[in-house]
Scaffold this motif. Structure first.
Motif, PDB file in Angstrom:
ATOM      1  N   UNK A  39       0.844  -1.194   0.000  1.00 39.57           N
ATOM      2  CA  UNK A  39       0.000   0.000   0.000  1.00 39.57           C
ATOM      3  C   UNK A  39       0.882   1.247   0.000  1.00 39.57           C
ATOM      4  N   UNK A  40       1.456   1.605  -1.141  1.00 43.51           N
ATOM      5  CA  UNK A  40       2.451   2.684  -1.170  1.00 43.51           C
ATOM      6  C   UNK A  40       1.902   4.045  -0.768  1.00 43.51           C
ATOM      7  N   UNK A  41       0.582   4.215  -0.793  1.00 45.72           N
ATOM      8  CA  UNK A  41       0.025   5.506  -0.395  1.00 45.72           C
ATOM      9  C   UNK A  41       0.125   5.731   1.113  1.00 45.72           C
ATOM     10  N   UNK A  42       0.386   4.672   1.887  1.00 45.68           N
ATOM     11  CA  UNK A  42       0.506   4.851   3.331  1.00 45.68           C
ATOM     12  C   UNK A  42       1.670   4.076   3.941  1.00 45.68           C
ATOM     13  N   UNK A  43       2.485   3.452   3.094  1.00 44.83           N
ATOM     14  CA  UNK A  43       3.525   2.556   3.615  1.00 44.83           C
ATOM     15  C   UNK A  43       4.854   2.772   2.909  1.00 44.83           C
ATOM     16  N   UNK A  44       5.956   2.417   3.582  1.00 39.00           N
ATOM     17  CA  UNK A  44       7.238   2.335   2.878  1.00 39.00           C
ATOM     18  C   UNK A  44       7.202   1.176   1.890  1.00 39.00           C
ATOM     19  N   UNK A  45       8.182   1.100   1.026  1.00 41.08           N
ATOM     20  CA  UNK A  45       8.205   0.076  -0.021  1.00 41.08           C
ATOM     21  C   UNK A  45       8.184  -1.326   0.576  1.00 41.08           C
ATOM     22  N   UNK A  46       7.283  -2.146   0.074  1.00 40.26           N
ATOM     23  CA  UNK A  46       7.090  -3.477   0.642  1.00 40.26           C
ATOM     24  C   UNK A  46       8.322  -4.359   0.461  1.00 40.26           C
ATOM     25  N   UNK A  47       8.989  -4.280  -0.692  1.00 41.40           N
ATOM     26  CA  UNK A  47      10.172  -5.111  -0.918  1.00 41.40           C
ATOM     27  C   UNK A  47      11.318  -4.680  -0.013  1.00 41.40           C
ATOM     28  N   UNK A  48      11.434  -3.383   0.227  1.00 44.13           N
ATOM     29  CA  UNK A  48      12.502  -2.887   1.100  1.00 44.13           C
ATOM     30  C   UNK A  48      12.332  -3.428   2.514  1.00 44.13           C
ATOM     31  N   UNK A  49      11.104  -3.368   3.034  1.00 45.80           N
ATOM     32  CA  UNK A  49      10.862  -3.840   4.398  1.00 45.80           C
ATOM     33  C   UNK A  49      10.980  -5.359   4.504  1.00 45.80           C
ATOM     34  N   UNK A  50      10.571  -6.087   3.465  1.00 50.70           N
ATOM     35  CA  UNK A  50      10.742  -7.540   3.467  1.00 50.70           C
ATOM     36  C   UNK A  50      12.217  -7.917   3.445  1.00 50.70           C
ATOM     37  N   UNK A  51      13.017  -7.171   2.685  1.00 46.97           N
ATOM     38  CA  UNK A  51      14.452  -7.449   2.651  1.00 46.97           C
ATOM     39  C   UNK A  51      15.079  -7.226   4.027  1.00 46.97           C
ATOM     40  N   UNK A  52      14.692  -6.149   4.698  1.00 43.11           N
ATOM     41  CA  UNK A  52      15.206  -5.915   6.042  1.00 43.11           C
ATOM     42  C   UNK A  52      14.751  -7.021   6.993  1.00 43.11           C
ATOM     43  N   UNK A  53      13.502  -7.454   6.846  1.00 45.70           N
ATOM     44  CA  UNK A  53      13.011  -8.546   7.686  1.00 45.70           C
ATOM     45  C   UNK A  53      13.809  -9.822   7.446  1.00 45.70           C
ATOM     46  N   UNK A  54      14.205 -10.060   6.197  1.00 40.53           N
ATOM     47  CA  UNK A  54      14.990 -11.254   5.881  1.00 40.53           C
ATOM     48  C   UNK A  54      16.320 -11.255   6.623  1.00 40.53           C
ATOM     49  N   UNK A  55      16.915 -10.086   6.777  1.00 46.23           N
ATOM     50  CA  UNK A  55      18.208 -10.009   7.452  1.00 46.23           C
ATOM     51  C   UNK A  55      18.077 -10.096   8.974  1.00 46.23           C
ATOM     52  N   UNK A  56      16.843  -9.966   9.486  1.00 48.05           N
ATOM     53  CA  UNK A  56      16.605 -10.030  10.933  1.00 48.05           C
ATOM     54  C   UNK A  56      15.974 -11.347  11.363  1.00 48.05           C
ATOM     55  N   UNK A  57      15.771 -12.273  10.422  1.00 43.06           N
ATOM     56  CA  UNK A  57      15.097 -13.536  10.744  1.00 43.06           C
ATOM     57  C   UNK A  57      15.839 -14.691  10.084  1.00 43.06           C
ATOM     58  N   UNK A  58      15.472 -15.910  10.488  1.00 42.05           N
ATOM     59  CA  UNK A  58      16.133 -17.099   9.952  1.00 42.05           C
ATOM     60  C   UNK A  58      15.165 -18.147   9.427  1.00 42.05           C
ATOM     61  N   UNK A  59      13.940 -18.166   9.939  1.00 42.28           N
ATOM     62  CA  UNK A  59      13.035 -19.271   9.639  1.00 42.28           C
ATOM     63  C   UNK A  59      11.712 -18.857   9.004  1.00 42.28           C
ATOM     64  N   UNK A  60      11.119 -17.775   9.479  1.00 49.07           N
ATOM     65  CA  UNK A  60       9.759 -17.413   9.116  1.00 49.07           C
ATOM     66  C   UNK A  60       9.630 -17.124   7.618  1.00 49.07           C
ATOM     67  N   UNK A  61       8.517 -17.565   7.033  1.00 50.14           N
ATOM     68  CA  UNK A  61       8.249 -17.263   5.639  1.00 50.14           C
ATOM     69  C   UNK A  61       7.971 -15.785   5.443  1.00 50.14           C
ATOM     70  N   UNK A  62       8.272 -15.282   4.248  1.00 49.28           N
ATOM     71  CA  UNK A  62       8.133 -13.858   3.958  1.00 49.28           C
ATOM     72  C   UNK A  62       7.503 -13.644   2.602  1.00 49.28           C
ATOM     73  N   UNK A  63       6.721 -12.577   2.488  1.00 49.11           N
ATOM     74  CA  UNK A  63       6.194 -12.245   1.179  1.00 49.11           C
ATOM     75  C   UNK A  63       5.226 -11.080   1.210  1.00 49.11           C
ATOM     76  N   UNK A  64       5.012 -10.449   0.056  1.00 50.02           N
ATOM     77  CA  UNK A  64       4.015  -9.386  -0.050  1.00 50.02           C
ATOM     78  C   UNK A  64       2.630  -9.993  -0.209  1.00 50.02           C
ATOM     79  N   UNK A  65       1.680  -9.436   0.486  1.00 48.83           N
ATOM     80  CA  UNK A  65       0.327  -9.950   0.387  1.00 48.83           C
ATOM     81  C   UNK A  65      -0.695  -8.811   0.550  1.00 48.83           C
ATOM     82  N   UNK A  66      -1.170  -8.233  -0.565  1.00 41.54           N
ATOM     83  CA  UNK A  66      -0.949  -8.739  -1.911  1.00 41.54           C
ATOM     84  C   UNK A  66      -0.323  -7.653  -2.781  1.00 41.54           C
ATOM     85  N   UNK A  67       0.407  -8.113  -3.831  1.00 48.13           N
ATOM     86  CA  UNK A  67       0.907  -7.195  -4.840  1.00 48.13           C
ATOM     87  C   UNK A  67      -0.217  -6.814  -5.794  1.00 48.13           C
ATOM     88  N   UNK A  68      -0.231  -5.550  -6.204  1.00 48.49           N
ATOM     89  CA  UNK A  68      -1.242  -5.051  -7.142  1.00 48.49           C
ATOM     90  C   UNK A  68      -0.566  -4.826  -8.490  1.00 48.49           C
TER      91      UNK A  68
END
Length: 337
Positions: A39-68
């Protein structure tokens, strides 16, 4: 045909600067997957935040839900999915939808199902390393070593579909279904069905109109009003719906979507707040997954019986960690005992 897969417990968040930390907390509590809204009208870039989450986690699944699809060229999302796959190998899934808040909040029409079909086909072909015709040109992922993982890249795709057209696209192209608002009618036709839910676990004797419930379940309740308005439903059929609509209608028609989607699924906007004061909170047991532990246990068990294989819970309010912990404790007792 649906199998007998166990119910996974996942979480979803309106993307924020705190999303990487919240996802790390979710991983520590045992959540299976974390989805972030696009939701770019109210959020930072979804891929950027997912990438940061990837570097802070080891197991949990990650993904955008949903891409438009109308928000980005298919190569941009394919590149984003590839990069996230490199950062979080084996943990990535992607969900697509035609666009509710992600499109309508900017005054745009949602994607057509035919466009979404073509888009997802192009997205998946790019990740396989194929050459794709798109918008009059030919393209292929050219990422050399160190710029992206080698193709083919395996990324499961879910599609958010509520009606027959969407169902047909999901059956044709998707690995699973991403659904919301208790829509479970198609669930048994898929082996992977993620259901997005909102709400909170009530403490003994806690009232629905309490300040904590307002913060934790109010935005999820407001979603029913936003959706009824956008999809042509009768908002006035909801508790205090006329109050909500009167406030929205004070905004000039050309900018009314801004009044509807302000603070969408994060907090209450002016119309939501007025409706809450007039009694919209009475709808919470119906519009959200809110109730006592026993009540929610019954509803969650019913979802599993209907074919839901993944519950994607959105925590809301000032204490995200508390909401995540309360929900995982409830669902662990139900599904993991």
């Amino acid at each position: 045909m649906a199998g007998a897969a166990p119910t996974k417990i996942s979480c979803q968040f309106p993307t924020s600067l705190e999303s990487p930390r919240h996802i790390a907390v979710a991983e520590s509590l045992g959540y299976d997957h974390a989805w972030l809204f696009d939701t770019p009208q109210q959020s930072p870039d979804v891929w950027m935040m997912l990438a940061l989450a990837a570097t802070h986690t080891e197991r949990i699944g990650l993904g955008p839900g949903v891409l438009v699809p109308t928000l980005r060229h298919p190569m941009v999302n394919a590149s984003g999915a590839a990069a996230l796959s490199a950062l979080a190998p084996g943990r990535v899934a992607v969900a697509f939808g035609t666009g509710f808040a992600g499109a309508r909040a900017m005054g745009a029409e949602p994607s057509t199902w035919s466009y979404l079909r073509d888009y997802v086909r192009a997205f998946r072909a790019l990740l396989r390393g194929e050459t794709v015709d798109w918008d009059g040109g030919r393209m292929r992922m050219l990422h050399p070593g160190g710029h992206g993982p080698a193709r083919p890249i395996e990324v499961p795709v879910l599609i958010s579909a509520l009606g027959p057209k969407g169902l047909a696209v999901a059956k044709d192209l998707a690995d699973g279904l991403f659904t919301v608002n208790g829509e479970t009618g198609f669930a048994k036709e898929f082996t992977w069905v993620a259901l997005g839910v909102h709400g909170t676990v009530l403490a003994e004797g806690e009232e629905l109109d309490s300040p904590r419930v307002r913060a934790a379940a109010g935005p999820g309740n407001a979603l029913a009003y936003h959706a009824a308005y956008e999809f042509g439903g009768d908002v006035t059929a909801l508790p205090a719906g006329k109050v909500w609509l009167d406030v929205v209608n004070r905004t000039p028609a050309r900018e009314r979507h801004l009044a509807v989607h302000d603070r969408h699924l994060v907090a209450l906007n002016a119309a939501d707040d007025a409706a809450w004061a007039a009694g919209s909170w009475a709808a919470i047991p119906t519009t959200t997954l809110t109730g006592s532990a026993a009540q929610l246990g019954e509803r969650l068990a019913a979802f599993a019986e209907q074919g839901i294989t993944e519950i994607a819970y959105q925590p809301t309010g000032p204490d995200i960690e508390r909401e995540l912990e309360s929900f995982i404790n409830l669902t662990s007792a139900l599904f993991r005992s």
